[in-house]
Write a protein that holds these residues in place. Structure first.
Motif, PDB file in Angstrom:
ATOM      1  N   ASN A   1      32.216  35.817  33.212  1.00 47.20           N
ATOM      2  CA  ASN A   1      32.112  36.810  34.277  1.00 47.20           C
ATOM      3  C   ASN A   1      31.590  36.209  35.574  1.00 47.20           C
ATOM      4  OD1 ASN A   1      33.027  39.026  32.734  1.00 47.20           O
ATOM      5  ND2 ASN A   1      30.997  39.258  31.797  1.00 47.20           N
ATOM      6  N   TYR A   2      31.028  35.021  35.498  1.00 46.77           N
ATOM      7  CA  TYR A   2      30.402  34.412  36.674  1.00 46.77           C
ATOM      8  C   TYR A   2      31.130  33.134  37.112  1.00 46.77           C
ATOM      9  CZ  TYR A   2      26.980  37.746  35.158  1.00 46.77           C
ATOM     10  OH  TYR A   2      26.380  38.914  34.780  1.00 46.77           O
ATOM     11  N   ILE A   3      32.309  32.972  36.601  1.00 41.21           N
ATOM     12  CA  ILE A   3      33.120  31.816  37.001  1.00 41.21           C
ATOM     13  C   ILE A   3      34.287  32.305  37.850  1.00 41.21           C
ATOM     14  CG2 ILE A   3      34.690  30.023  36.174  1.00 41.21           C
ATOM     15  CD1 ILE A   3      32.820  29.611  33.832  1.00 41.21           C
ATOM     16  N   LYS A   4      34.341  31.775  39.070  1.00 38.31           N
ATOM     17  CA  LYS A   4      35.417  32.133  39.991  1.00 38.31           C
ATOM     18  C   LYS A   4      36.468  31.036  39.969  1.00 38.31           C
ATOM     19  CE  LYS A   4      36.424  33.016  44.873  1.00 38.31           C
ATOM     20  NZ  LYS A   4      35.871  33.040  46.253  1.00 38.31           N
ATOM     21  N   ARG A   5      37.676  31.385  39.634  1.00 38.36           N
ATOM     22  CA  ARG A   5      38.749  30.401  39.554  1.00 38.36           C
ATOM     23  C   ARG A   5      39.159  29.913  40.938  1.00 38.36           C
ATOM     24  NH1 ARG A   5      42.961  32.416  34.844  1.00 38.36           N
ATOM     25  NH2 ARG A   5      41.406  32.675  33.182  1.00 38.36           N
ATOM     26  N   GLY A   6      39.394  28.604  41.024  1.00 34.59           N
ATOM     27  CA  GLY A   6      39.851  28.012  42.279  1.00 34.59           C
ATOM     28  C   GLY A   6      41.361  27.949  42.344  1.00 34.59           C
ATOM     29  N   LYS A   7      41.867  27.374  43.421  1.00 40.00           N
ATOM     30  CA  LYS A   7      43.307  27.337  43.657  1.00 40.00           C
ATOM     31  C   LYS A   7      44.033  26.447  42.646  1.00 40.00           C
ATOM     32  CE  LYS A   7      43.212  30.054  47.250  1.00 40.00           C
ATOM     33  NZ  LYS A   7      43.837  31.396  47.227  1.00 40.00           N
ATOM     34  N   LEU A   8      43.396  25.334  42.221  1.00 41.05           N
ATOM     35  CA  LEU A   8      44.042  24.480  41.226  1.00 41.05           C
ATOM     36  C   LEU A   8      44.123  25.204  39.883  1.00 41.05           C
ATOM     37  CD1 LEU A   8      43.468  22.228  43.394  1.00 41.05           C
ATOM     38  CD2 LEU A   8      43.254  20.673  41.461  1.00 41.05           C
ATOM     39  N   TRP A   9      43.071  25.891  39.506  1.00 36.31           N
ATOM     40  CA  TRP A   9      43.073  26.673  38.264  1.00 36.31           C
ATOM     41  C   TRP A   9      44.199  27.706  38.329  1.00 36.31           C
ATOM     42  CZ3 TRP A   9      37.954  28.034  35.399  1.00 36.31           C
ATOM     43  CH2 TRP A   9      38.239  28.694  34.199  1.00 36.31           C
ATOM     44  N   GLU A  10      44.292  28.373  39.478  1.00 32.32           N
ATOM     45  CA  GLU A  10      45.336  29.383  39.664  1.00 32.32           C
ATOM     46  C   GLU A  10      46.727  28.768  39.519  1.00 32.32           C
ATOM     47  OE1 GLU A  10      46.754  32.426  43.241  1.00 32.32           O
ATOM     48  OE2 GLU A  10      44.734  31.579  43.280  1.00 32.32           O
ATOM     49  N   ALA A  11      46.913  27.570  40.099  1.00 33.95           N
ATOM     50  CA  ALA A  11      48.212  26.909  40.027  1.00 33.95           C
ATOM     51  C   ALA A  11      48.519  26.427  38.616  1.00 33.95           C
ATOM     52  CB  ALA A  11      48.249  25.732  41.005  1.00 33.95           C
ATOM     53  N   PHE A  12      47.499  25.898  37.927  1.00 33.20           N
ATOM     54  CA  PHE A  12      47.700  25.358  36.578  1.00 33.20           C
ATOM     55  C   PHE A  12      48.076  26.441  35.582  1.00 33.20           C
ATOM     56  CE2 PHE A  12      44.799  21.365  37.083  1.00 33.20           C
ATOM     57  CZ  PHE A  12      45.659  20.898  38.055  1.00 33.20           C
ATOM     58  N   THR A  13      47.590  27.654  35.799  1.00 27.86           N
ATOM     59  CA  THR A  13      47.804  28.723  34.820  1.00 27.86           C
ATOM     60  C   THR A  13      48.848  29.748  35.281  1.00 27.86           C
ATOM     61  OG1 THR A  13      45.924  29.950  35.748  1.00 27.86           O
ATOM     62  CG2 THR A  13      45.475  28.505  33.873  1.00 27.86           C
TER      63      THR A  13
END
Length: 281
Positions: free
Chosen positions: A93-105
């Motif tokens: 709940n306290y981890i904000k995904r970054g742009k690379l995470w967004e792209a990878f998934t």
């Protein structure tokens, strides 16, 4: 998947080759060139041409590499624990995904734009070496590895303000966008202003390229600034003879604020006009 330019983007043959080679190799495409030569727009048009979602990471001087992976908000978790919030029991709940995470998934193969990488500090590219090479990273808080479903198409832009590390360059496919020649510039203008008067464009380009050749100019006007200037000339319904019969003692072109972006360059043109008047006398 091939990129051959789009209806709204004029791509030279060497640029098409570079884009398609990077897509084939699935290496990050590092694009350098003067500001205003269409580097950022290129990524947007690649996404349109390939019907791919575009994920943009705009780099600032304060941007850190880990922000592209994820950020853990320990302060918010501590606050919630003091308030007895049930959310604290799941660290996710306290981890904000970054742009690379967004792209990878991403469910669909995306285009990831890392825009103006040279704005960040010198260690920024080095801090992304492994992630861009392996297309995965480890989340220490949750003890999980985030790996790309499929290697995204990565476009990295640079205004050449800083040298990038050799180790980073080795992992990229490089292309330098040369400043457009008159023929290419004409094609770009035709895309943005279909049906525009040819003589107006010809005279405007004469002035534009003459300005770029002036010695001592601090910032040469770019493609985007020429397009802005043409838009203003059309909006103000500027008579063609204003451009055709320019007075050499008035070196600054009409509506020059679209082309000259600092006082040093304006003063330079004022000095040129003064010298022309003296010679005329």
């Amino acid at each position: 998947m091939r990129f051959d330019g789009t209806q709204n983007y004029v791509a030279t043959d060497d640029l098409k080759v570079a884009v398609n080679a990077a897509v084939k190799l699935r290496r990050p495409l590092l694009v350098k060139g003067e500001p205003g030569t269409g580097k950022t727009v290129l990524a947007q048009e690649i996404a349109k041409a390939m019907d791919a979602p575009l994920i943009e990471w705009n780099i600032k001087s304060t941007t850190k590499a880990h922000q592209g992976l994820y950020e853990y908000d320990a302060v918010a978790r501590l606050r919630d624990s003091q308030l007895g919030d049930e959310r604290v029991h799941d660290i996710r709940n306290y981890i904000k995904r970054g742009k690379l995470w967004e792209a990878f998934t991403s469910e669909k193969l995306p285009v990831l734009l890392i825009d103006e990488i040279d704005k960040a500090d010198i260690e920024f590219p080095n801090d992304l070496l492994q992630e861009l090479d392996r297309m995965e990273f480890y989340v220490y808080e949750t003890h999980e590895t985030v790996a790309a479903r499929e290697r995204p198409i990565v476009v990295i832009t640079s205004n050449n303000e800083k040298e990038l590390p050799d180790a980073f360059l080795r992992r990229c496919f490089f292309h330098y966008i040369k400043f457009p020649d008159r023929e290419t510039m004409q094609a770009i203008i035709d895309v943005h202003f279909p049906g525009i008067q040819k003589m107006l464009v010809s005279k405007a380009m004469d002035i534009f390229y003459d300005i770029r050749e002036v010695p001592g100019l601090k910032k040469k006007p770019s493609t985007s600034e020429l397009l802005d200037w043409l838009k203003l000339l059309l909006h103000e319904d500027m008579p063609l003879d204003v451009l055709q019969n320019r007075d050499p003692t008035k070196a600054i072109p009409p509506l020059h604020g679209a082309l000259l972006k600092n006082e040093q360059d304006v003063m330079l043109f004022e000095r040129l006009a003064f010298m022309a008047r003296r010679q005329g006398n």
